[in-house]
Write an enzyme that holds these catalytic residues in place. Structure first.
Site, PDB file in Angstrom:
ATOM      1  N   ASP A  47       0.881  -1.170   0.000  1.00 34.56           N
ATOM      2  CA  ASP A  47       0.000   0.000   0.000  1.00 34.56           C
ATOM      3  C   ASP A  47       0.917   1.218   0.000  1.00 34.56           C
ATOM      4  OD1 ASP A  47      -1.596   2.160   0.554  1.00 34.56           O
ATOM      5  OD2 ASP A  47      -2.782   1.146   2.084  1.00 34.56           O
ATOM      6  N   VAL A  48       0.942   1.963  -1.118  1.00 35.70           N
ATOM      7  CA  VAL A  48       1.896   3.079  -1.232  1.00 35.70           C
ATOM      8  C   VAL A  48       1.615   4.200  -0.233  1.00 35.70           C
ATOM      9  CG1 VAL A  48       2.435   2.649  -3.671  1.00 35.70           C
ATOM     10  CG2 VAL A  48       0.616   4.275  -3.080  1.00 35.70           C
ATOM     11  N   TYR A  85      -7.619  16.330  -5.981  1.00 37.63           N
ATOM     12  CA  TYR A  85      -6.887  15.491  -6.935  1.00 37.63           C
ATOM     13  C   TYR A  85      -5.897  16.320  -7.747  1.00 37.63           C
ATOM     14  CZ  TYR A  85      -6.061  12.339 -10.904  1.00 37.63           C
ATOM     15  OH  TYR A  85      -5.477  11.554 -11.875  1.00 37.63           O
ATOM     16  N   LYS A 105      -1.689  16.130  -8.244  1.00 41.18           N
ATOM     17  CA  LYS A 105      -1.048  15.901  -9.544  1.00 41.18           C
ATOM     18  C   LYS A 105      -0.087  17.053  -9.872  1.00 41.18           C
ATOM     19  CE  LYS A 105      -2.374  12.075  -9.909  1.00 41.18           C
ATOM     20  NZ  LYS A 105      -1.566  10.909 -10.258  1.00 41.18           N
ATOM     21  N   THR A 122      -9.298   2.783 -18.228  1.00 36.32           N
ATOM     22  CA  THR A 122      -8.776   1.937 -17.143  1.00 36.32           C
ATOM     23  C   THR A 122      -9.925   1.646 -16.169  1.00 36.32           C
ATOM     24  OG1 THR A 122      -8.287   3.792 -15.671  1.00 36.32           O
ATOM     25  CG2 THR A 122      -6.560   3.177 -17.252  1.00 36.32           C
ATOM     26  N   LEU A 134     -10.112   2.659 -13.221  1.00 35.45           N
ATOM     27  CA  LEU A 134     -10.401   3.925 -12.528  1.00 35.45           C
ATOM     28  C   LEU A 134     -11.405   4.759 -13.321  1.00 35.45           C
ATOM     29  CD1 LEU A 134      -9.718   5.988 -10.223  1.00 35.45           C
ATOM     30  CD2 LEU A 134      -7.873   6.829 -11.674  1.00 35.45           C
TER      31      LEU A 134
HETATM   32  N1  NAP Z   1      -7.118   6.757 -16.193  1.00 38.20           N
HETATM   33  C1  NAP Z   1      -6.912   8.011 -16.558  1.00 38.20           C
HETATM   34  O1  NAP Z   1      -7.606   8.537 -17.445  1.00 38.20           O
HETATM   35  C2  NAP Z   1      -5.809   8.816 -15.916  1.00 38.20           C
HETATM   36  C3  NAP Z   1      -5.576  10.107 -16.405  1.00 38.20           C
HETATM   37  C4  NAP Z   1      -4.558  10.859 -15.855  1.00 38.20           C
HETATM   38  C5  NAP Z   1      -3.777  10.353 -14.844  1.00 38.20           C
HETATM   39  N2  NAP Z   1      -4.021   9.095 -14.362  1.00 38.20           N
HETATM   40  C6  NAP Z   1      -3.164   8.610 -13.273  1.00 38.20           C
HETATM   41  O2  NAP Z   1      -2.600   7.370 -13.641  1.00 38.20           O
HETATM   42  C7  NAP Z   1      -2.405   6.564 -12.480  1.00 38.20           C
HETATM   43  C8  NAP Z   1      -3.046   5.201 -12.693  1.00 38.20           C
HETATM   44  O3  NAP Z   1      -4.419   5.393 -12.958  1.00 38.20           O
HETATM   45  P1  NAP Z   1      -5.357   4.220 -13.493  1.00 38.20           P
HETATM   46  O4  NAP Z   1      -6.463   4.877 -14.215  1.00 38.20           O
HETATM   47  O5  NAP Z   1      -4.528   3.203 -14.170  1.00 38.20           O
HETATM   48  O6  NAP Z   1      -5.918   3.641 -12.100  1.00 38.20           O
HETATM   49  P2  NAP Z   1      -6.620   2.223 -11.797  1.00 38.20           P
HETATM   50  O7  NAP Z   1      -7.234   1.685 -13.013  1.00 38.20           O
HETATM   51  O8  NAP Z   1      -7.492   2.466 -10.604  1.00 38.20           O
HETATM   52  O9  NAP Z   1      -5.408   1.286 -11.333  1.00 38.20           O
HETATM   53  C9  NAP Z   1      -4.718   1.663 -10.149  1.00 38.20           C
HETATM   54  C10 NAP Z   1      -3.629   0.684  -9.806  1.00 38.20           C
HETATM   55  O10 NAP Z   1      -3.013   1.144  -8.611  1.00 38.20           O
HETATM   56  C11 NAP Z   1      -3.168   0.194  -7.562  1.00 38.20           C
HETATM   57  N3  NAP Z   1      -3.378   0.927  -6.318  1.00 38.20           N
HETATM   58  C12 NAP Z   1      -4.443   1.668  -5.956  1.00 38.20           C
HETATM   59  N4  NAP Z   1      -4.266   2.163  -4.717  1.00 38.20           N
HETATM   60  C13 NAP Z   1      -3.046   1.723  -4.301  1.00 38.20           C
HETATM   61  C14 NAP Z   1      -2.308   1.875  -3.111  1.00 38.20           C
HETATM   62  N5  NAP Z   1      -2.758   2.605  -2.076  1.00 38.20           N
HETATM   63  N6  NAP Z   1      -1.113   1.273  -3.009  1.00 38.20           N
HETATM   64  C15 NAP Z   1      -0.635   0.525  -4.039  1.00 38.20           C
HETATM   65  N7  NAP Z   1      -1.276   0.356  -5.189  1.00 38.20           N
HETATM   66  C16 NAP Z   1      -2.480   0.936  -5.314  1.00 38.20           C
HETATM   67  C17 NAP Z   1      -4.366  -0.670  -7.980  1.00 38.20           C
HETATM   68  O11 NAP Z   1      -4.309  -1.973  -7.420  1.00 38.20           O
HETATM   69  P3  NAP Z   1      -4.930  -2.262  -5.948  1.00 38.20           P
HETATM   70  O12 NAP Z   1      -6.242  -1.539  -5.887  1.00 38.20           O
HETATM   71  O13 NAP Z   1      -5.028  -3.736  -5.878  1.00 38.20           O
HETATM   72  O14 NAP Z   1      -3.943  -1.723  -4.967  1.00 38.20           O
HETATM   73  C18 NAP Z   1      -4.156  -0.715  -9.488  1.00 38.20           C
HETATM   74  O15 NAP Z   1      -3.144  -1.645  -9.818  1.00 38.20           O
HETATM   75  C19 NAP Z   1      -2.976   7.358 -11.312  1.00 38.20           C
HETATM   76  O16 NAP Z   1      -1.941   8.033 -10.644  1.00 38.20           O
HETATM   77  C20 NAP Z   1      -3.908   8.359 -11.979  1.00 38.20           C
HETATM   78  O17 NAP Z   1      -4.043   9.535 -11.223  1.00 38.20           O
HETATM   79  C21 NAP Z   1      -5.034   8.317 -14.879  1.00 38.20           C
END
Ligand code: NAP
Length: 255
Positions: free
Chosen positions: A63-64, A155, A159, A190, A192
């Site tokens: 857990d980061v 958020y 960032k 994703t 998310l």
């Molecule tokens: N998707 C977008 O459109 C988008 C756009 C801009 C920026 N981002 C950024 O890109 C990054 C990844 O986003 P995503 O959309 O890929 O998210 P995601 O689909 O929710 O995937 C998140 C990943 O992080 C892990 N995670 C979540 N909480 C954690 C914690 N406390 N400790 C360790 N691991 C954790 C999750 O696994 P577990 O839950 O099992 O821990 C999962 O592997 C984020 O920083 C987000 O802000 C995303």
């Protein structure tokens, strides 16, 4: 085989953008440490990547938001692979839309711990290993660090902090040959993104609206962002540091 014999740590590597990074680095021969909380998803991705190769992957529970867990996972990855060449600080979360009046300071603090302090601490803990390899750091920020986003002040602040950290650390570590860059994704398909859509009355039309924002009429995939991370992690980008790579499919053009 652009990462053969080299090791990368991907926080949040089990799903979404982090998963995309793991797939790309492993396909290029890399040794990949997947850090995430969920054991089943992390272990199954690591097993799949080991079978596919040509690289190798391990899952390390972490857990980061808990610096002790992050430090021990980074140390374990270094012990397992004998080196760390790149840290991708990717784990992060976007809370549902909230006005500033509704944002509880406790929630702001916990988001800062998860999205930003984890990035800062990850850099600190990985540095002893990155100094040995003259490695690289990639921080997963967001386009909203530059553009802002309605009802997302907490958020966006986290960032933006990642972006300022990237630039400052790039200055501090440049003479040691360590490069630090940020990727600013726009909209990526994703879990998310789909979780966010599910909070709205009509998730499918919300996803279609988001897809239409890009000039390509679609969102990015996790692997497309992973390929940018690979570029930033290799000598192909040897003269780039402190940069914010806007991976937004033209969404901010033609306003
Ligand atoms: N998707 C977008 O459109 C988008 C756009 C801009 C920026 N981002 C950024 O890109 C990054 C990844 O986003 P995503 O959309 O890929 O998210 P995601 O689909 O929710 O995937 C998140 C990943 O992080 C892990 N995670 C979540 N909480 C954690 C914690 N406390 N400790 C360790 N691991 C954790 C999750 O696994 P577990 O839950 O099992 O821990 C999962 O592997 C984020 O920083 C987000 O802000 C995303």
């Amino acid at each position: 085989m652009r990462y053969q014999g080299k090791a990368v740590i991907v926080t949040g590597g089990s799903k979404g953008i982090g998963e995309g990074c793991c797939r790309v680095f492993c396909a290029e021969g890399g040794l990949v440490a997947i850090l995430a909380r969920g054991k089943a998803t992390g272990e199954s991705l690591a097993a799949e990547l080991c079978i596919k190769g040509p690289g190798r992957a391990i899952y390390l529970p972490c857990d980061v938001s808990r610096p002790d867990q992050l430090k021990s996972a980074i140390d374990r990855a270094a012990a397992e692979f004998g080196r760390i060449d790149c840290l991708i600080n990717n784990a992060g979360w976007h809370p549902p839309a909230t006005t500033i009046d509704q944002t509880r300071l406790e929630d702001l603090e916990s988001l800062i711990r998860m999205n930003f302090i984890s990035t800062f601490a990850g850099c600190q803990y990985a540095l002893p290993y990155l100094r040995k390899t003259r490695g690289t750091i990639v921080n997963m920020s967001s386009m909203v660090a530059l553009l802002g986003q309605e009802h997302s002040t907490a958020y966006c602040s986290t960032k933006g902090a990642q972006l300022s950290l990237t630039k400052s650390l790039a200055v501090e570590l440049g003479r040691e040959g360590i490069r630090v860059n940020a990727i600013l994704p726009g909209n990526v398909d994703t879990p998310l993104m789909r979780d966010w859509a599910a909070t709205l009355p009509d998730p499918q039309s919300a996803l279609a609206r988001v897809a239409a924002l890009q000039v390509f009429g679609r969102m990015a995939t996790g692997e497309e962002i992973g390929r940018i991370a690979l570029f930033l992690a290799t000598d192909d980008s040897s003269f780039l540091t402190g940069q914010a790579i806007e991976a937004e499919g033209g969404a901010s053009l033609d306003y």
